[in-house]
Scaffold this active site. Structure first.
Site, PDB file in Angstrom:
ATOM      1  N   ASP A 161       5.201  -2.603  -6.555  1.00 59.64           N
ATOM      2  CA  ASP A 161       5.175  -1.104  -5.516  1.00 59.64           C
ATOM      3  C   ASP A 161       6.240  -0.528  -5.183  1.00 59.64           C
ATOM      4  O   ASP A 161       7.681  -1.360  -5.909  1.00 59.64           O
ATOM      5  CB  ASP A 161       4.792  -1.472  -3.784  1.00 59.64           C
ATOM      6  CG  ASP A 161       3.917  -0.820  -2.903  1.00 59.64           C
ATOM      7  OD1 ASP A 161       3.675   0.465  -3.861  1.00 59.64           O
ATOM      8  OD2 ASP A 161       3.533  -0.440  -2.261  1.00 59.64           O
ATOM      9  N   TRP A 204       2.082   5.101  -8.075  1.00 61.59           N
ATOM     10  CA  TRP A 204       1.595   5.584  -7.607  1.00 61.59           C
ATOM     11  C   TRP A 204       0.986   7.554  -8.547  1.00 61.59           C
ATOM     12  O   TRP A 204       0.594   8.742  -8.060  1.00 61.59           O
ATOM     13  CB  TRP A 204       1.831   6.690  -6.291  1.00 61.59           C
ATOM     14  CG  TRP A 204       2.469   5.452  -4.953  1.00 61.59           C
ATOM     15  CD1 TRP A 204       1.433   4.443  -4.926  1.00 61.59           C
ATOM     16  CD2 TRP A 204       3.665   5.104  -4.917  1.00 61.59           C
ATOM     17  NE1 TRP A 204       2.562   3.816  -4.143  1.00 61.59           N
ATOM     18  CE2 TRP A 204       3.661   4.266  -4.160  1.00 61.59           C
ATOM     19  CE3 TRP A 204       4.362   5.733  -5.034  1.00 61.59           C
ATOM     20  CZ2 TRP A 204       4.807   3.696  -3.342  1.00 61.59           C
ATOM     21  CZ3 TRP A 204       6.234   5.758  -4.498  1.00 61.59           C
ATOM     22  CH2 TRP A 204       6.302   4.302  -3.228  1.00 61.59           C
ATOM     23  N   ASP A 223      -3.145   6.724  -2.751  1.00 59.87           N
ATOM     24  CA  ASP A 223      -3.869   5.430  -2.067  1.00 59.87           C
ATOM     25  C   ASP A 223      -5.106   5.867  -1.980  1.00 59.87           C
ATOM     26  O   ASP A 223      -5.253   6.826  -1.710  1.00 59.87           O
ATOM     27  CB  ASP A 223      -3.229   4.767  -0.341  1.00 59.87           C
ATOM     28  CG  ASP A 223      -1.830   3.905  -1.015  1.00 59.87           C
ATOM     29  OD1 ASP A 223      -1.672   3.758  -2.492  1.00 59.87           O
ATOM     30  OD2 ASP A 223      -1.441   3.074  -0.082  1.00 59.87           O
TER      31      ASP A 223
HETATM   32  C1  GLA Z   1       1.368   1.388  -1.491  1.00 61.69           C
HETATM   33  C2  GLA Z   1       0.443   0.837  -2.539  1.00 61.69           C
HETATM   34  C3  GLA Z   1      -0.981   0.391  -0.897  1.00 61.69           C
HETATM   35  C4  GLA Z   1      -0.430  -0.959  -1.047  1.00 61.69           C
HETATM   36  C5  GLA Z   1       0.356  -0.077   0.964  1.00 61.69           C
HETATM   37  C6  GLA Z   1       1.234  -1.734   1.403  1.00 61.69           C
HETATM   38  O1  GLA Z   1       0.927   2.464   0.043  1.00 61.69           O
HETATM   39  O2  GLA Z   1       0.312   2.226  -2.633  1.00 61.69           O
HETATM   40  O3  GLA Z   1      -1.459  -0.455  -2.291  1.00 61.69           O
HETATM   41  O4  GLA Z   1      -0.342  -2.183  -1.343  1.00 61.69           O
HETATM   42  O5  GLA Z   1       1.566   0.145   0.169  1.00 61.69           O
HETATM   43  O6  GLA Z   1       1.729  -1.289   2.154  1.00 61.69           O
END
Ligand code: GLA
Length: 592
Positions: A161, A204, A223
């Site tokens: 991440d 992302w 997400d």
């Molecule tokens: C980010 C990621 C998610 C998840 C969260 C965990 O938002 O994009 O997929 O892994 O972190 O905190």
């Protein structure tokens, strides 16, 4: 080299080449399938939860269906020993550390995945109040943590991440360069000596073409959540990224929300589209509590086969009408007679959709199989009509008599050499795809040029026999701008383009010589300060013939009836090759 290539392309060698390509494709990694803890459990995970889910995955027949990875997401961190640098594991959630969990997963015949961050803190630390998860990211500890994850614990997968690397997601306002950080992490993984570890980049947005060299997959959106709006938005952001899915590396549309509150129709769309678009399939629901509809969908082997197909392709948009889309991809054989097609209706109203088979580059009779229902629908010719409910999708496997050479190449299916979604694209001089209702397919590629590397490439222009083709390029430019047309590495022509306005489409025709097999057509300019015209699409037609068939995978014509009205292809009787729907290649011998 040139002579060698010509020599190589005799029919016998082509067959060899085709089987070599098929086996080369076999060696590519398929999209990751498994389960991840985040969507259902968030930070609230434990040794017991993970073990229960692993056991359920096996018990529900999901392992058998191909789901292999059990991935621990954010939530397992217990801080870091400041003196030794050792990564600590949460004492109440994982009282025995991670090792017994990995061992358990491995004993069940599965693979184990872990989560970390390219900076110092995780997203759960900054956004979820997991105060303990600070200074637990890889930043400053790449080698130490990779050794721990992959050699000491034995994990097989890592999602990295980036909250710790983006200033508005971390308390230190650390702003790290994603390319540099992820490459450092990839080097640390390599240093462990493990060659089988899969890394997923979680930045992302599509981060740039560098990601291909280091990751099996990369998130292209924020997400997901368990709402139709989220699924629809993620699909929208990925519809035109098919060119970046190649060589066993995938656009990741995020973990599945199937079984978490979407309607039955929406769940089917979500799963089916993730399958045909070759996204990783990481189940996100509670596998110990699955209803029959969810389980049946997640175990649909025919949809899964599209996702895990040996060609490793993401379907591309071949028709965009109103709010609806038709997507297509080759399956089983490149440029063969078998393709998968999706009719996707994201709108809030039912839609009657239709496509001509020739727009899918298929000719003759087409056998149609519904992959949701696992049901043969019989043979169709010329076109197919499909009623698709609101938020719905229908996916079919098509087996045609004949494969036709592609004529229309949309800019939105091309590879853009500097494509990325992180930096301001104009400052970074990187082209993007943009909607434009005057363009075919309603899309164009813009902000090309001003850097020879900021180019557009159609990398899979297949010509069966090679030879002269008429090329038409459709473009938009309200001033005079240049395009250099390059075919297989050779500049062919510089076109000076002015369509007379930014809402007007112009076109240029030229003659090009294609090689037999795959060709790369590249549009670029040589200047470091002038942009190229926007590109709508390109068409290619053989100069001295109608549309050509593709021969590599074409079954041999075995016999023709005396009145010439039927002939036998591959053991099946089909209509006279000279009548509608069947295209016979110039020079092709029809055996009597
Ligand atoms: C980010 C990621 C998610 C998840 C969260 C965990 O938002 O994009 O997929 O892994 O972190 O905190």
């Amino acid at each position: 080299m040139k002579n060698l290539r010509k020599h190589l392309l005799c029919p016998k060698t082509l067959a060899l080449l085709a089987s070599f390509c098929a086996s080369a494709a076999m060696a590519q990694d398929r999209p990751t399938m498994g389960w991840s803890s985040w969507n259902t459990f968030g930070l609230n995970i434990s040794e017991k939860t993970i073990k229960n889910q692993a056991a359920a995955m096996r018990q529900k027949g999901l392992l058998k269906a191909g789901y292999t990875y059990i991935n621990i997401d954010d939530g397992y961190f217990g801080g870091r020993n400041k003196k030794t640098g050792e990564l600590l594991i949460h004492k109440t959630r994982f009282p025995n550390g991670l090792q017994p969990v990995v061992n358990y997963i491995h004993r069940l015949g599965m693979k184990a995945g872990i989560y970390s961050d390219g900076g110092k803190n995780t997203c759960g630390n900054y956004h979820g109040g997991d105060t303990i998860a600070h200074d637990v990211g890889l930043y400053g500890y790449d080698e130490r943590d990779c050794e721990f994850f992959f050699n000491e614990c034995g994990f097989d997968f890592i999602k990295v991440d980036f909250c710790g690397g983006v200033d508005y997601h971390n308390s230190e306002h650390l702003n790290l360069d994603a390319e540099t950080r992820y490459k450092q992490i990839a080097a640390a993984i390599e240093k462990t000596g493990r060659t089988d570890v899969r890394m997923n980049v979680c930045r992302w947005d599509y981060p740039g073409n560098w990601v291909h060299d280091i990751a099996i997959s990369w998130r292209t959106t924020g997400d997901i959540n368990a709402s139709w709006g989220s699924v629809k938005d993620i699909l929208k952001q990925n519809l035109y990224l098919s060119a970046y899915c190649y060589g066993g590396h995938y656009n990741d549309m995020d973990m599945l929300e199937v079984g978490r509150g979407l309607s039955k129709e929406e769940d089917r769309t979500h799963f089916g589209m993730w399958c045909i678009m070759a996204s990783p399939l990481l189940i996100g629901c509670d596998m110990s509590n699955l209803n029959t509809n969810t389980l049946t969908l997640l175990r649909n082997t025919e949809l899964i086969a599209l996702n895990q197909d040996s060609l490793c392709l993401q379907a591309y948009v071949v028709q965009h009408k109103g709010d609806t889309y038709v997507l297509v991809k080759d399956i089983e054989n490149l440029y063969g007679t078998t393709r998968a097609v999706a009719f996707y209706n994201p709108s809030d109203k039912a839609a009657d959709m239709s496509i001509k088979f020739e727009d899918l580059d298929l000719g003759g009779d087409v056998l149609v199989r519904d992959l949701y229902e696992k049901e043969d629908l019989g043979t169709m010719t010329e076109s197919m009509n499909v009623s698709v409910p609101a938020h719905g999708t229908r996916i079919y496997r098509l087996q045609a008599d004949v494969r036709l050479e592609r004529v229309l190449y949309e800019a939105e299916t091309a590879y853009l050499g500097k494509y990325q979604e992180i930096f301001n694209n104009q400052a970074y001089k990187s082209a993007i795809y943009e909607s434009n209702s005057s363009c075919s397919g309603g899309m164009q590629a813009t902000w090309l040029g001003s850097d020879p590397k900021n180019d557009l490439q159609w990398r899979n222009v297949y010509s069966d026999q090679g030879g002269k083709y008429n090329m038409i390029i459709k473009y938009i430019s309200g001033e005079s701008r240049n395009i250099v047309v390059n075919v297989n590495g050779k500049d062919v022509k510089t076109l000076s383009c002015n369509s007379g306005g930014w809402g007007t489409i112009g076109s240029k025709s030229l003659s090009v010589e294609l090689e037999p097999g795959e060709n790369v057509i590249r549009l670029y300019n040589k200047s470091s300060s002038s942009w190229m015209p926007n590109i709508d699409c390109m068409t290619l037609r053989p100069a001295d013939n109608d549309r050509l068939t593709v021969g590599i995978n074409r079954p041999a014509v075995q016999s023709v009836t005396t009145d010439n009205s039927f002939y036998t292809l591959d053991g099946r009787k089909v209509k006279n090759p000279t009548t509608k729907g069947i295209y016979i290649h110039k020079g092709q011998k029809v055996l009597k």
